[in-house]
Design a protein around this motif. Structure first.
Motif, PDB file in Angstrom:
ATOM      1  N   GLY A  45       0.795  -1.221   0.000  1.00 42.08           N
ATOM      2  CA  GLY A  45       0.000   0.000   0.000  1.00 42.08           C
ATOM      3  C   GLY A  45       0.826   1.269   0.000  1.00 42.08           C
ATOM      4  N   ALA A  46       2.091   1.182   0.427  1.00 45.46           N
ATOM      5  CA  ALA A  46       2.941   2.377   0.457  1.00 45.46           C
ATOM      6  C   ALA A  46       3.224   2.906  -0.938  1.00 45.46           C
ATOM      7  CB  ALA A  46       4.249   2.068   1.175  1.00 45.46           C
ATOM      8  N   ASN A  47       3.253   2.011  -1.922  1.00 43.82           N
ATOM      9  CA  ASN A  47       3.435   2.404  -3.326  1.00 43.82           C
ATOM     10  C   ASN A  47       4.692   3.252  -3.524  1.00 43.82           C
ATOM     11  OD1 ASN A  47       2.657   2.352  -6.044  1.00 43.82           O
ATOM     12  ND2 ASN A  47       1.627   4.335  -5.872  1.00 43.82           N
ATOM     13  N   LYS A  48       5.816   2.811  -2.933  1.00 45.26           N
ATOM     14  CA  LYS A  48       7.090   3.511  -3.044  1.00 45.26           C
ATOM     15  C   LYS A  48       8.034   2.730  -3.953  1.00 45.26           C
ATOM     16  CE  LYS A  48       6.076   6.679   0.074  1.00 45.26           C
ATOM     17  NZ  LYS A  48       5.981   8.124  -0.240  1.00 45.26           N
ATOM     18  N   LYS A  49       8.915   3.448  -4.651  1.00 46.37           N
ATOM     19  CA  LYS A  49       9.872   2.760  -5.519  1.00 46.37           C
ATOM     20  C   LYS A  49      10.848   1.931  -4.704  1.00 46.37           C
ATOM     21  CE  LYS A  49      13.535   3.315  -8.953  1.00 46.37           C
ATOM     22  NZ  LYS A  49      14.346   4.227  -9.792  1.00 46.37           N
ATOM     23  N   VAL A  50      11.341   2.477  -3.583  1.00 44.09           N
ATOM     24  CA  VAL A  50      12.332   1.770  -2.771  1.00 44.09           C
ATOM     25  C   VAL A  50      11.903   1.796  -1.312  1.00 44.09           C
ATOM     26  CG1 VAL A  50      14.751   1.576  -2.101  1.00 44.09           C
ATOM     27  CG2 VAL A  50      14.163   2.506  -4.349  1.00 44.09           C
ATOM     28  N   GLN A  51      11.876   0.615  -0.686  1.00 46.41           N
ATOM     29  CA  GLN A  51      11.616   0.501   0.745  1.00 46.41           C
ATOM     30  C   GLN A  51      12.731  -0.340   1.365  1.00 46.41           C
ATOM     31  OE1 GLN A  51       7.154   0.318   1.775  1.00 46.41           O
ATOM     32  NE2 GLN A  51       7.217  -0.628  -0.250  1.00 46.41           N
ATOM     33  N   LEU A  52      13.451   0.262   2.321  1.00 46.23           N
ATOM     34  CA  LEU A  52      14.537  -0.414   3.021  1.00 46.23           C
ATOM     35  C   LEU A  52      14.060  -0.824   4.407  1.00 46.23           C
ATOM     36  CD1 LEU A  52      17.558   1.982   2.283  1.00 46.23           C
ATOM     37  CD2 LEU A  52      16.829  -0.016   0.979  1.00 46.23           C
ATOM     38  N   ILE A  53      14.370  -2.057   4.788  1.00 47.85           N
ATOM     39  CA  ILE A  53      13.929  -2.561   6.089  1.00 47.85           C
ATOM     40  C   ILE A  53      15.125  -3.136   6.831  1.00 47.85           C
ATOM     41  CG2 ILE A  53      12.417  -4.174   7.299  1.00 47.85           C
ATOM     42  CD1 ILE A  53      10.619  -4.166   4.814  1.00 47.85           C
ATOM     43  N   TYR A  54      15.378  -2.605   8.021  1.00 46.49           N
ATOM     44  CA  TYR A  54      16.410  -3.177   8.884  1.00 46.49           C
ATOM     45  C   TYR A  54      15.734  -4.038   9.942  1.00 46.49           C
ATOM     46  CZ  TYR A  54      20.063  -3.842  12.287  1.00 46.49           C
ATOM     47  OH  TYR A  54      20.958  -4.430  13.142  1.00 46.49           O
ATOM     48  N   ALA A  55      16.323  -5.202  10.209  1.00 47.98           N
ATOM     49  CA  ALA A  55      15.802  -6.078  11.260  1.00 47.98           C
ATOM     50  C   ALA A  55      16.927  -6.963  11.755  1.00 47.98           C
ATOM     51  CB  ALA A  55      14.650  -6.936  10.742  1.00 47.98           C
ATOM     52  N   VAL A  67       9.545   5.150 -15.226  1.00 51.42           N
ATOM     53  CA  VAL A  67       8.442   4.795 -16.124  1.00 51.42           C
ATOM     54  C   VAL A  67       8.246   3.287 -16.232  1.00 51.42           C
ATOM     55  CG1 VAL A  67       8.625   6.896 -17.494  1.00 51.42           C
ATOM     56  CG2 VAL A  67      10.000   4.904 -18.116  1.00 51.42           C
ATOM     57  N   ASN A  68       9.272   2.491 -15.845  1.00 53.54           N
ATOM     58  CA  ASN A  68       9.094   1.045 -16.003  1.00 53.54           C
ATOM     59  C   ASN A  68       8.304   0.431 -14.858  1.00 53.54           C
ATOM     60  OD1 ASN A  68      10.753   0.111 -13.840  1.00 53.54           O
ATOM     61  ND2 ASN A  68      12.574   0.096 -15.112  1.00 53.54           N
ATOM     62  N   GLY A  69       8.082   1.195 -13.792  1.00 50.03           N
ATOM     63  CA  GLY A  69       7.144   0.786 -12.753  1.00 50.03           C
ATOM     64  C   GLY A  69       7.651  -0.199 -11.723  1.00 50.03           C
ATOM     65  N   LEU A  70       8.900  -0.650 -11.803  1.00 50.76           N
ATOM     66  CA  LEU A  70       9.399  -1.622 -10.836  1.00 50.76           C
ATOM     67  C   LEU A  70       9.574  -0.986  -9.463  1.00 50.76           C
ATOM     68  CD1 LEU A  70      12.135  -3.660 -12.760  1.00 50.76           C
ATOM     69  CD2 LEU A  70       9.878  -4.436 -12.038  1.00 50.76           C
ATOM     70  N   LYS A  71       9.214  -1.745  -8.432  1.00 51.95           N
ATOM     71  CA  LYS A  71       9.393  -1.301  -7.053  1.00 51.95           C
ATOM     72  C   LYS A  71      10.305  -2.292  -6.340  1.00 51.95           C
ATOM     73  CE  LYS A  71       4.801   0.823  -6.930  1.00 51.95           C
ATOM     74  NZ  LYS A  71       4.420   0.384  -8.300  1.00 51.95           N
ATOM     75  N   PHE A  72      11.104  -1.782  -5.395  1.00 50.30           N
ATOM     76  CA  PHE A  72      12.131  -2.585  -4.744  1.00 50.30           C
ATOM     77  C   PHE A  72      11.927  -2.576  -3.233  1.00 50.30           C
ATOM     78  CE2 PHE A  72      13.714  -0.986  -8.712  1.00 50.30           C
ATOM     79  CZ  PHE A  72      14.444  -2.031  -9.262  1.00 50.30           C
ATOM     80  N   ASN A 128       7.218  -8.664 -18.404  1.00 45.96           N
ATOM     81  CA  ASN A 128       6.228  -7.604 -18.608  1.00 45.96           C
ATOM     82  C   ASN A 128       5.279  -7.439 -17.428  1.00 45.96           C
ATOM     83  OD1 ASN A 128       7.342  -7.122 -21.080  1.00 45.96           O
ATOM     84  ND2 ASN A 128       5.643  -7.924 -22.292  1.00 45.96           N
ATOM     85  N   ASP A 129       4.994  -8.524 -16.704  1.00 48.60           N
ATOM     86  CA  ASP A 129       4.060  -8.447 -15.580  1.00 48.60           C
ATOM     87  C   ASP A 129       4.751  -8.202 -14.243  1.00 48.60           C
ATOM     88  OD1 ASP A 129       2.071  -8.951 -17.388  1.00 48.60           O
ATOM     89  OD2 ASP A 129       1.857 -11.077 -16.895  1.00 48.60           O
ATOM     90  N   LEU A 130       6.070  -8.098 -14.256  1.00 48.20           N
ATOM     91  CA  LEU A 130       6.820  -7.951 -13.009  1.00 48.20           C
ATOM     92  C   LEU A 130       6.505  -6.608 -12.350  1.00 48.20           C
ATOM     93  CD1 LEU A 130       8.927  -9.694 -11.493  1.00 48.20           C
ATOM     94  CD2 LEU A 130      10.698  -8.273 -12.542  1.00 48.20           C
ATOM     95  N   ILE A 140      19.208  -0.025  -8.997  1.00 49.07           N
ATOM     96  CA  ILE A 140      17.938   0.632  -8.672  1.00 49.07           C
ATOM     97  C   ILE A 140      17.881   2.019  -9.296  1.00 49.07           C
ATOM     98  CG2 ILE A 140      16.566   1.597  -6.786  1.00 49.07           C
ATOM     99  CD1 ILE A 140      17.515  -0.769  -5.076  1.00 49.07           C
ATOM    100  N   LYS A 141      18.985   2.746  -9.226  1.00 44.98           N
ATOM    101  CA  LYS A 141      19.010   4.093  -9.814  1.00 44.98           C
ATOM    102  C   LYS A 141      18.874   4.036 -11.331  1.00 44.98           C
ATOM    103  CE  LYS A 141      22.740   5.213  -7.372  1.00 44.98           C
ATOM    104  NZ  LYS A 141      23.882   5.977  -6.788  1.00 44.98           N
ATOM    105  N   ARG A 142      19.345   2.949 -11.926  1.00 44.55           N
ATOM    106  CA  ARG A 142      19.244   2.803 -13.379  1.00 44.55           C
ATOM    107  C   ARG A 142      17.846   2.389 -13.823  1.00 44.55           C
ATOM    108  NH1 ARG A 142      20.500  -1.156 -16.976  1.00 44.55           N
ATOM    109  NH2 ARG A 142      21.370  -2.584 -15.428  1.00 44.55           N
ATOM    110  N   SER A 143      17.042   1.922 -12.893  1.00 46.67           N
ATOM    111  CA  SER A 143      15.681   1.502 -13.219  1.00 46.67           C
ATOM    112  C   SER A 143      14.800   2.735 -13.390  1.00 46.67           C
ATOM    113  CB  SER A 143      15.130   0.609 -12.102  1.00 46.67           C
ATOM    114  OG  SER A 143      13.825   0.181 -12.393  1.00 46.67           O
TER     115      SER A 143
END
Length: 371
Positions: A14-24, A216-221, A180-182, A210-213
């Motif tokens: 739901g956050a709909n962010k390109k990059v989300q970093l998680i430390y645990a 417009v290609n819509g990939l989220k990490f 294409n569906d990724l 990630i910076k090269r992505s």
């Protein structure tokens, strides 16, 4: 009250962010979260046909389980790393022919003469040390760290191809339609058994991909890690990201907390850097990556104290010290051997500059334990 991992996975979606970093910390549910996220976005069904295209590309402990050793216990000579075939390995080797690129990436992370050799079916790989002639050491069983590097190299080359393909805006002009569906790339802790030099290089490589992505290609990490160093390199390399800390609560539920600001505010990373440097100095084991940690420490201190440039905190001939640190911390030195290991005098520089930071700025004096 905490949440289930499925609920946390839904929060990430739901956050709909390109990059989300998680430390645990370890045993906090990172790998299970990656599985829960995959099941939420792209659940397995019996109706999948041959034209199925994945929505999530993930790297986690299950990825490493696709590779296992046949140690030739009888003859003790034909040791080989076997590859369990699935859609992931089929894409990398059979469809895209990435084997040569995987070898190049692996040798960059390890050593140039440690050579993997695939069999024609890409179901197994052997390793040998080439000696510059027609001779080699035969089939070696590589170390756990080298094995992790190899498996990561496969994923890295596949991800590199995915991004290159998705950056082609016109779908009909793409080299393949299998991506294409990724929608998401989920990377769970690719740092096991890696030393600090390779860990820093790996983090820089991930950030560069990630910076090269293109947006417009819509990939989220989504990237999870237990390593403060890996987290911090990504945190500083990636300008636009959302950062979290994942905790496992006593009742078995989980808590995902957003962390704003740098990683010092997330989990006292500056103290971790300081401790790492102090231990290396005490043991007289200063290596190149310690200059990276030292620079990171100066950058964090300058940001906290409001200095526009970290070099302003350096003592005496600031340009001289800055040049020395930059020589060991530029990205080119993270991925090559062109810069020699630190000399005794250069190692002493690390101690001098750390002492200078601790003794001259209240930011550190406040952290020091009281007598």
């Amino acid at each position: 009250m905490g949440q289930t991992l499925t609920e946390i996975a839904d929060t990430l979606r739901g956050a709909n962010k390109k990059v989300q970093l998680i430390y645990a910390f370890n045993a906090s549910g990172k790998t299970r979260l990656s599985r829960a996220f995959r099941e939420l976005i792209d659940p397995k069904t019996e109706e999948r046909d041959d034209d199925y295209r994945p929505k999530v590309l993930y790297y986690n402990a299950f990825t490493e389980d696709l590779f296992y050793w046949d140690n030739d216990l009888t003859g003790d000579t034909e040791r080989k790393l076997c590859i369990h075939p699935n859609a992931y390995t089929k894409s990398a080797f059979e469809d895209l022919g990435l084997d040569t690129r995987v070898i190049t990436a692996f040798q960059r992370y390890t050593q140039p003469n440690l050579t993997p050799r695939f069999n024609p079916e890409f179901s197994e790989v052997t390793f040998s040390l080439e000696r510059g002639t027609d001779t080699s050491t035969g089939n070696l069983k590589i170390s756990k760290g080298e094995e992790s590097n190899f498996i990561w190299s496969v994923f890295y080359c596949l991800l590199d191809q995915v991004i290159s393909t998705r950056n082609v805006a016109e779908v009909d002009e793409r080299e393949t339609d299998q991506f294409n569906d990724l929608e998401y790339v989920f990377i769970d802790d690719p740092v096991s058994s890696l030393d600090e030099n390779h860990l820093i290089q790996l983090a820089v490589d991930v950030a560069d991909l990630i910076k090269r992505s293109d947006a417009v290609n819509g990939l989220k990490f989504i990237i999870t890690t237990h390593s403060p160093l890996f987290f911090n390199v990504l945190f500083n390399e990636l300008k636009k990201k959302t950062s979290y800390m994942l905790k496992r609560l006593e009742d078995g539920t989980f808590e995902l907390t957003e962390k704003n600001g740098d990683s010092n505010q997330s989990f006292s990373y500056h103290l971790y850097l300081k401790q790492t440097l102090e231990e290396a100095i005490a043991a007289d084991k200063i290596e190149r990556y310690h200059f990276t940690l030292l620079r990171n420490l100066y950058e964090k201190t300058s940001n906290f104290l409001g200095y526009p440039r970290w070099s302003e905190l350096l003592p005496g001939d600031q340009q001289l010290y800055m040049n020395r640190i930059i020589q060991f911390t530029s990205h080119s030195t993270l991925s090559s051997e062109t810069i020699a290991e630190p000399s005794p005098q250069e190692k002493q520089t690390v101690k001098l500059l750390l002492d200078h930071l601790r003794n001259n700025y209240s930011y550190w004096q406040e952290d020091a334990p009281s007598a």
